[in-house]
Design a protein around this motif. Structure first.
Motif, short mmCIF file in Angstrom:
data_model
loop_
_atom_site.label_atom_id
_atom_site.label_comp_id
_atom_site.label_asym_id
_atom_site.label_seq_id
_atom_site.Cartn_x
_atom_site.Cartn_y
_atom_site.Cartn_z
N LEU A 136 -12.82 -4.59 -6.22
CA LEU A 136 -11.97 -4.13 -7.07
C LEU A 136 -12.71 -3.27 -8.07
CD1 LEU A 136 -10.22 -7.70 -7.31
CD2 LEU A 136 -9.25 -5.90 -5.58
N SER A 181 -7.49 6.44 -3.02
CA SER A 181 -6.18 5.39 -1.56
C SER A 181 -7.32 4.58 -0.28
CB SER A 181 -5.47 6.78 -0.89
OG SER A 181 -6.80 7.16 -0.01
N PRO A 182 -5.90 3.87 -0.42
CA PRO A 182 -6.53 2.38 0.37
C PRO A 182 -7.24 3.29 1.65
CG PRO A 182 -4.08 2.57 0.23
CD PRO A 182 -4.65 3.07 -0.21
N GLN A 222 -7.92 -3.99 -16.11
CA GLN A 222 -7.48 -2.57 -16.24
C GLN A 222 -7.87 -2.49 -17.34
OE1 GLN A 222 -5.99 -2.10 -14.02
NE2 GLN A 222 -6.06 -3.32 -12.61
N GLU A 242 1.52 2.29 -3.50
CA GLU A 242 0.73 2.74 -4.21
C GLU A 242 0.93 4.28 -4.00
OE1 GLU A 242 -4.29 3.15 -4.22
OE2 GLU A 242 -3.83 1.61 -3.13
N ALA A 282 0.95 -1.27 0.44
CA ALA A 282 0.03 -0.03 -0.29
C ALA A 282 0.84 1.28 0.15
CB ALA A 282 -1.10 -0.36 1.25
N LYS A 319 -2.66 -1.42 -10.61
CA LYS A 319 -3.17 -0.18 -11.41
C LYS A 319 -2.94 1.30 -10.86
CE LYS A 319 -8.22 1.67 -11.01
NZ LYS A 319 -9.55 1.88 -9.88
N GLU A 320 -2.75 0.91 -9.68
CA GLU A 320 -1.93 2.78 -10.27
C GLU A 320 0.08 2.61 -10.99
OE1 GLU A 320 -1.40 6.65 -9.23
OE2 GLU A 320 -2.97 5.62 -8.47
N SER A 367 -3.86 -5.26 -2.21
CA SER A 367 -3.08 -4.56 -1.74
C SER A 367 -2.13 -4.13 -3.37
CB SER A 367 -1.87 -4.22 -0.58
OG SER A 367 -2.84 -4.22 0.35
N LEU A 409 -12.51 0.78 -6.89
CA LEU A 409 -11.68 1.16 -5.41
C LEU A 409 -11.82 2.55 -5.43
CD1 LEU A 409 -8.32 -1.02 -7.10
CD2 LEU A 409 -10.42 -1.69 -4.78
N ARG A 436 -4.26 -3.09 -5.89
CA ARG A 436 -5.02 -1.57 -6.28
C ARG A 436 -3.12 -1.16 -7.17
NH1 ARG A 436 -8.24 0.35 -2.35
NH2 ARG A 436 -6.66 2.38 -2.53
N THR A 437 -2.27 -1.37 -6.34
CA THR A 437 -0.87 -1.13 -6.69
C THR A 437 -0.54 -1.21 -8.65
OG1 THR A 437 -0.40 -1.42 -4.05
CG2 THR A 437 1.42 -0.74 -6.11
#
Length: 602
Positions: free
Chosen positions: A546, A552-553, A587, A432, A429, A480-481, A474, A549, A477-478
């Protein structure tokens, strides 16, 4: 409390005589009690009179004996005395008067003339002798800070005094007091002062320069207190005390919120000073150095990652986040910056402990940060001639070297195989948030760094069954970023990351699922119907957790320090494989590559 002007005048006269007796040493319990009662009655009488709004002249009538009898000087005599009970009542009465007195009134002018309130704030108090004395004093200080404006601020700044601006300089000494209420008052007072100096026209004033100089000491102490609470979090995690973990985490986060408020004042001189102190004393050597295992220190790596993620999620200002992102995500970096991370942090100044022992009886307990640094307090408080951010803006011709921070981070990402480790989700995280900060700064992500991090994240997902679902979430998500950061210009992410995702995540997961389906078919089970059922279930679950999202987490998505995060509702087996496959497949930036990949699958 209803009374007459004559009765108030009599009270003021009696107080004058009692103060003379006290100054001559003719003090006993009865004298002290009488003085306290009269001071209280004087304040209540004035508050009552100014509160009679149907008789607006009544307050001025009552103020006359207060002024004529010079009661404010008698209050000052009581404050300069040694009886803490009388001092407490005087402070309580001044607080009441400041709350009820109109600015244009005679009483207000009397209380603010001749820097009187500065003298009140600068009085010598033994806060150890009366438990209410410090909170009352801090309340008065906050009252004064609140009533200040850019127009009347000179009423509280006496350049000829040894303590020219005690509203600020005296208050900030108590920020590391163990009582949270005191810290809250210091925060409120300092922010009031900063906001009153926000106008650019004030930045050349002597008062502003004094506040900046005092802030160099203050911010140093704030950073030392912050890392003290980080140490408390670490100790609580080590001992398994969940309550202490939550308390220490909450307190350090409150300090971070305050620092964020200081940054949001948008005063460049203060922001730059706080940025450099926070990075040098706390963030780089304590959190990042421990998290990357570049030095033997506290907190432990897992705790450090949790605290670092909390810091990056709390500080909305880019001052610290941009430095962290560029330090961690560039392929090459000046050796000086890397040395700050791998070297022990500066020690806590001696005066930090001296204030505690002298003002509230705190014990001087130097920690692990205070063992090797022999710098003087003056050197620790000094403003650096070369702020850390300048090392990242220009190299001045000095050679850039391989970024060992980046490679230490990559190594840790590849080692996330212990499913019982609660810190792994915070580690990913943190990446990210670093990628978000880099994008916000406008700096592009180097292609080699994107491939390095992409490979490490794909390795994590490839080992998803050895990791908790919080870690997998996590990582998704990361990724994706990471795709968003790498996709400048459009299509670049496909070139850098498409093959990695196919080779390390999508193809192995698809092959695993197909093998499982074939095995079920051989065993006579209704494989197609089971597949469709599982797929539909995981598609709906995927859409819920998912596809949308947040930016931010949130903290509740990550495990608490010291606590594993796996629970009975987390997807396992084929459900987890399907959910990860769907997440990566969806994605948008990779859609063309993935459609090409999917057309080749059976």
């Amino acid at each position: 409390m209803e009374c007459s002007v004559k009765e108030l005048d009599d009270l003021c006269g009696r107080l004058d005589q009692l103060c003379k007796d006290l100054s001559l040493g003719r003090s006993n319990d009865r004298t002290v009690d009488q003085a306290i009662q009269i001071i209280q009655k004087v304040g209540e009488s004035l508050a009552w009179a100014y509160g009679q709004h149907h008789r607006p002249d009544l307050g001025e009538q009552f103020a006359q004996p207060f002024v004529d009898r010079r009661v404010r000087d008698r209050f000052k005599d009581c404050l300069y005395g040694s009886n803490p009970h009388i001092q407490a009542q005087v402070l309580q009465t001044i607080h009441i008067l400041l709350a009820v007195t109109p600015e244009e009134s005679t009483l207000f002018c009397s209380l603010t003339a001749g820097w009187y309130l500065n003298q009140v704030v600068s009085s010598e108090f033994d806060f150890k002798r009366h438990e209410d004395l410090l909170p009352l004093w801090m309340t008065v200080v906050k009252d004064v800070a609140t009533m200040m404006t850019s127009d009347n601020m000179m009423l509280f700044f006496d350049p000829s005094s040894d303590k020219p601006f005690p509203i600020f300089s005296e208050a900030i000494q108590y920020y590391h007091h163990p009582i949270s209420q005191v810290r809250t008052h210091v925060q409120a007072t300092s922010l009031e002062v900063f906001l009153k100096l926000k106008n650019e026209d004030d930045w050349s004033s002597t008062l502003f320069q004094l506040v900046v100089a005092d802030s160099a000491v203050f911010f140093t102490h704030v950073c030392c207190l912050l890392r003290d609470f980080w140490r408390m979090v670490d100790e609580a995690v080590r001992t398994g005390n969940k309550r202490d973990v939550r308390n220490a985490c909450a307190i350090q986060n409150d300090i971070l919120m305050y620092l964020n408020d200081v940054f949001m004042c948008e005063i460049p001189q203060l922001s730059s000073l706080l940025q450099d102190k926070l990075l040098r004393f706390a963030v780089l050597p304590v959190l990042l150095g421990s998290a990357l295992k570049l030095q033997q220190s506290v907190p432990a790596p897992d705790t450090a990652w949790h605290l670092l993620r909390d810091l990056m999620g709390t500080l909305r200002s880019p001052h610290v986040l941009t430095v962290l992102a560029t330090s961690m995500l560039r392929p090459h970096l000046l050796e000086e910056v890397q040395q700050l991370v791998s070297s022990p942090p500066p020690r806590t100044p001696t005066s930090y402990f001296t204030i505690a022992t002298g003002s509230w009886g705190g014990a001087a307990q130097p920690g692990p940060f205070d063992l090797h640094d022999l710098s003087s307090d003056e050197a620790l408080y000094a403003v650096s001639s070369r702020p850390i951010v300048s090392f990242l803006e220009t190299s001045d011709g000095r050679p850039m070297v391989r970024n060992k921070l980046l490679h230490a981070f990559e190594e840790q990402l590849r080692d996330l195989t212990n499913s019982s480790s609660w810190g792994h989700a915070s580690t990913i995280a943190s990446l990210e948030l670093l990628l978000k900060a880099l994008r916000a700064s406008g700096e592009g992500l180097d292609g080699s760094v994107a491939e390095l991090l992409g490979s490490a994240l794909c390795d994590c997902l490839a080992k998803n069954k050895q990791l908790t679902w919080a870690v997998c979430l996590s990582a998704l998500r990361t990724i994706k970023e990471l795709i968003a950061a790498a996709d400048v210009p459009n299509g670049r992410a496909q070139v850098l990351l498409g093959a990695l995702l196919m080779k390390k995540v999508l193809t192995p997961l698809a092959d695993e699922l197909l093998r499982e389906a074939a095995l079920q078919s051989q065993q006579g089970r209704n494989a197609q119907e089971m597949w469709l059922g599982d797929f539909q279930e995981q598609w709906l679950a995927f859409a819920a957790d998912l596809s949308e999202l947040p930016d931010s987490p949130s903290r509740h998505e990550l495990p608490e320090p010291g606590q594993d995060s796996e629970n009975q509702n987390d997807p396992v087996g084929r459900a987890r494989s399907l959910r990860i496959l769907l997440a990566v497949y969806r994605q948008d930036e990779q859609s063309e590559v993935l459609r090409s990949w999917s057309s080749t699958r059976p």
